[in-house]
Motif scaffolding. Structure first.
Motif, PDB file in Angstrom:
ATOM      1  N   PHE A  98       0.832  -1.198   0.000  1.00 60.62           N
ATOM      2  CA  PHE A  98       0.000   0.000   0.000  1.00 60.62           C
ATOM      3  C   PHE A  98       0.865   1.246   0.000  1.00 60.62           C
ATOM      4  CE2 PHE A  98      -2.711  -3.244   1.894  1.00 60.62           C
ATOM      5  CZ  PHE A  98      -3.887  -3.059   1.186  1.00 60.62           C
ATOM      6  N   VAL A  99       0.460   2.217  -0.810  1.00 59.75           N
ATOM      7  CA  VAL A  99       1.101   3.524  -0.775  1.00 59.75           C
ATOM      8  C   VAL A  99       0.358   4.377   0.243  1.00 59.75           C
ATOM      9  CG1 VAL A  99       1.597   5.620  -2.077  1.00 59.75           C
ATOM     10  CG2 VAL A  99       1.879   3.391  -3.161  1.00 59.75           C
ATOM     11  N   GLY A 103       1.885   9.980   1.756  1.00 65.65           N
ATOM     12  CA  GLY A 103       3.203   9.912   1.152  1.00 65.65           C
ATOM     13  C   GLY A 103       4.297   9.387   2.050  1.00 65.65           C
ATOM     14  N   ARG A 104       3.932   8.846   3.198  1.00 66.76           N
ATOM     15  CA  ARG A 104       4.936   8.300   4.111  1.00 66.76           C
ATOM     16  C   ARG A 104       5.377   6.919   3.640  1.00 66.76           C
ATOM     17  NH1 ARG A 104       1.160   9.208   9.309  1.00 66.76           N
ATOM     18  NH2 ARG A 104      -0.184   8.119   7.809  1.00 66.76           N
ATOM     19  N   GLN A 109       5.124   4.806   7.842  1.00 67.23           N
ATOM     20  CA  GLN A 109       3.751   4.509   7.453  1.00 67.23           C
ATOM     21  C   GLN A 109       2.914   4.143   8.669  1.00 67.23           C
ATOM     22  OE1 GLN A 109       4.561   1.939   3.616  1.00 67.23           O
ATOM     23  NE2 GLN A 109       2.393   2.477   3.727  1.00 67.23           N
ATOM     24  N   ASP A 110       1.640   4.481   8.604  1.00 70.29           N
ATOM     25  CA  ASP A 110       0.746   4.154   9.707  1.00 70.29           C
ATOM     26  C   ASP A 110       0.670   2.642   9.887  1.00 70.29           C
ATOM     27  OD1 ASP A 110      -1.494   5.620  11.440  1.00 70.29           O
ATOM     28  OD2 ASP A 110      -2.259   3.659  10.813  1.00 70.29           O
ATOM     29  N   VAL A 111       0.534   2.212  11.116  1.00 69.49           N
ATOM     30  CA  VAL A 111       0.514   0.782  11.409  1.00 69.49           C
ATOM     31  C   VAL A 111      -0.728   0.107  10.813  1.00 69.49           C
ATOM     32  CG1 VAL A 111      -0.710   0.889  13.624  1.00 69.49           C
ATOM     33  CG2 VAL A 111       1.020  -0.890  13.233  1.00 69.49           C
ATOM     34  N   SER A 112      -1.749   0.890  10.472  1.00 71.33           N
ATOM     35  CA  SER A 112      -2.917   0.306   9.817  1.00 71.33           C
ATOM     36  C   SER A 112      -2.541  -0.270   8.451  1.00 71.33           C
ATOM     37  CB  SER A 112      -4.028   1.348   9.660  1.00 71.33           C
ATOM     38  OG  SER A 112      -3.605   2.414   8.824  1.00 71.33           O
ATOM     39  N   ASP A 113      -1.537   0.342   7.791  1.00 66.25           N
ATOM     40  CA  ASP A 113      -1.044  -0.218   6.528  1.00 66.25           C
ATOM     41  C   ASP A 113      -0.369  -1.563   6.758  1.00 66.25           C
ATOM     42  OD1 ASP A 113      -1.956   1.903   5.012  1.00 66.25           O
ATOM     43  OD2 ASP A 113      -0.083   3.029   5.159  1.00 66.25           O
ATOM     44  N   GLU A 158      11.903   1.434   2.151  1.00 65.02           N
ATOM     45  CA  GLU A 158      10.726   2.125   1.629  1.00 65.02           C
ATOM     46  C   GLU A 158       9.479   1.242   1.628  1.00 65.02           C
ATOM     47  OE1 GLU A 158      11.956   3.573  -2.153  1.00 65.02           O
ATOM     48  OE2 GLU A 158      12.967   5.331  -1.311  1.00 65.02           O
ATOM     49  N   MET A 159       9.662  -0.075   1.582  1.00 65.35           N
ATOM     50  CA  MET A 159       8.531  -1.008   1.555  1.00 65.35           C
ATOM     51  C   MET A 159       8.666  -1.991   2.714  1.00 65.35           C
ATOM     52  SD  MET A 159       6.797  -0.088  -1.175  1.00 65.35           S
ATOM     53  CE  MET A 159       5.822  -1.449  -1.777  1.00 65.35           C
TER      54      MET A 159
END
Length: 280
Positions: A98-99, A103-104, A109-113, A158-159
């Motif tokens: 998920f992007v 833009g984080r 990235q949020d932990v929901s991602d 980044e991922m």
């Protein structure tokens, strides 16, 4: 006789990319196939591609479900058994990243991602494999998981969440392989490198962004030594090899890397050292 004649294969994430190519390869080689994905239109496109290859219509079952849903998984397994009477090959291909909407990337990235990625890339694999277990044991079948070179050992800043899910999948492959082989069922995996699958836009990249990145990689030896981004059929052929017990019977709990050489190079190896040594 086709090598998968009399076999039944279930391929998740088969509405496009690697899953679609795998379903086509297995069906052309004689397997009856269940294809599945959330997008019914793209799933129908896969079905039509299989039929164009000369596969009988009654050898293909399309089931549009959300693989994260337990109800969807039950429908998938039950429909396959109801139509074909058995299950010999399970290809756990469905997966995504998920992007971030802001833009984080990576750890920001949020932990929901993280939760969404793990539900699709890992939890659904575990639960679907559990639901398929009794049928695979009856058939002395095969499981092939689709992992990624992102699993490591190189960092993926980044991922991060995607890479973590695939590292977990590699451990699931190894551990479940030992559990399953006691019942005559083999579990293995394939770890693709850069492959043109259409996932770029699906996870939120702008149109053409993935192609631009792939073109850069192809032109840089330190990214892809072979100079070629993989095509879905390149990975599908490895999956078919792992699903073919006549060819790969002694491979248990392994992940075959198919990446054009990407994981073999380090910075210094990415340049022509002989040219440097012999230059004036």
């Amino acid at each position: 006789m086709a090598r998968f004649s009399g076999k039944v294969a279930l391929v998740t994430g088969s509405s496009n990319g690697i899953g679609r190519a795998t379903a086509i390869v297995l069906a052309k080689d004689g397997a009856k196939v269940t294809i599945t994905g959330r997008n019914a239109q793209r799933l129908e496109e896969t079905r039509q591609e299989i039929l164009k290859a000369g596969v009988p219509e009654d050898h293909v079952l399309a089931v549009a479900v959300d693989l994260v849903s337990e109800e969807g998984q039950d429908k998938l397994i039950n429909s396959t058994i109801e139509k074909f009477g058995r299950l010999d090959i399970l290809v756990n291909n469905a997966g995504t990243a998920f992007v971030d909407s802001e833009g984080r990337v990576g750890i920001d990235q949020d932990v929901s991602d993280y939760d969404k990625v793990m539900r699709i890339n890992m939890r659904s694999v575990v639960t679907l494999t559990q639901k398929a277990k009794e049928h695979l044991i009856k058939a002395k079948g095969e499981v092939v998981n689709v992992s990624s070179i992102a699993a490591g050992p190189q960092a993926q800043p980044e991922m991060t969440y995607y890479a973590m899910s695939k590292a977990a999948l590699d451990q699931f492959t190894r551990s479940s392989a030992i559990s399953f082989i006691q019942h005559g069922v083999r579990v293995n995996a394939v770890s693709p490198g850069c492959v043109t699958t259409g996932i770029g836009e699906a996870i939120g990249f702008p149109p053409g962004a993935f192609e631009k990145m792939a073109s850069f990689w192809e032109s840089h030896k330190e990214c892809i030594p072979s100079g070629k981004v993989g095509q879905p059929v390149d990975i599908a052929n490895v999956i078919a090899f792992l699903a073919d017990r006549n060819l790969s019977s002694y491979i248990i709990g392994q992940s075959i890397v198919a990446d054009g050489g990407s994981t073999l190079v380090m910075g210094m190896q990415a340049h022509d050292m002989m040219a440097i040594l012999t230059s004036a």
